[in-house]
Scaffold this motif. Sequence first.
Motif, PDB file in Angstrom:
ATOM      1  N   GLN A  58      -0.766   0.784  -3.767  1.00 49.82           N
ATOM      2  CA  GLN A  58      -2.105   0.200  -3.720  1.00 49.82           C
ATOM      3  C   GLN A  58      -2.906   0.721  -2.532  1.00 49.82           C
ATOM      4  O   GLN A  58      -2.377   1.389  -1.652  1.00 49.82           O
ATOM      5  N   LYS A  80      -6.029  -3.983  -5.598  1.00 48.41           N
ATOM      6  CA  LYS A  80      -6.081  -2.582  -6.024  1.00 48.41           C
ATOM      7  C   LYS A  80      -7.258  -1.886  -5.345  1.00 48.41           C
ATOM      8  O   LYS A  80      -7.175  -0.744  -4.955  1.00 48.41           O
ATOM      9  N   SER A  95       0.838  -1.195   0.000  1.00 50.74           N
ATOM     10  CA  SER A  95       0.000   0.000   0.000  1.00 50.74           C
ATOM     11  C   SER A  95       0.875   1.249   0.000  1.00 50.74           C
ATOM     12  O   SER A  95       2.064   1.207   0.347  1.00 50.74           O
TER      13      SER A  95
END
Length: 105
Positions: free
Chosen positions: A83, A54, A12
């Motif tokens: 992400q 995603k 992320s």
Amino acid sequence: MKRYIEIVYDNSGSMNYTINGRAKYEIALELFEKSILPTIGKKDDQVVLRLLRKDCGHPSAAHKLINDKKSMLQALTQVTYDQSTPLFHTIYDSIKECKNQTRID
């Protein structure tokens, strides 16, 4: 014994944030190298790197790794940290795939 191992890895955007001057992803790579890597990559292991989804509507990405410790570490250094963090769904994807694998002792 053959083992199917999935590593759920946080890619992320928040992994770019720093803790004490170090990016979180740098700390994660160090922990992977020192704590996880020594326990995987045995003969006949199938190791998969599963990255975060995603978003909640798309499946997570899973990449089969070459069964070589240096190659596994190299694969993690190629990850981009951009992400979202639908962790629950990514873990669900991993558990679902692990259940589909046949364990052979």
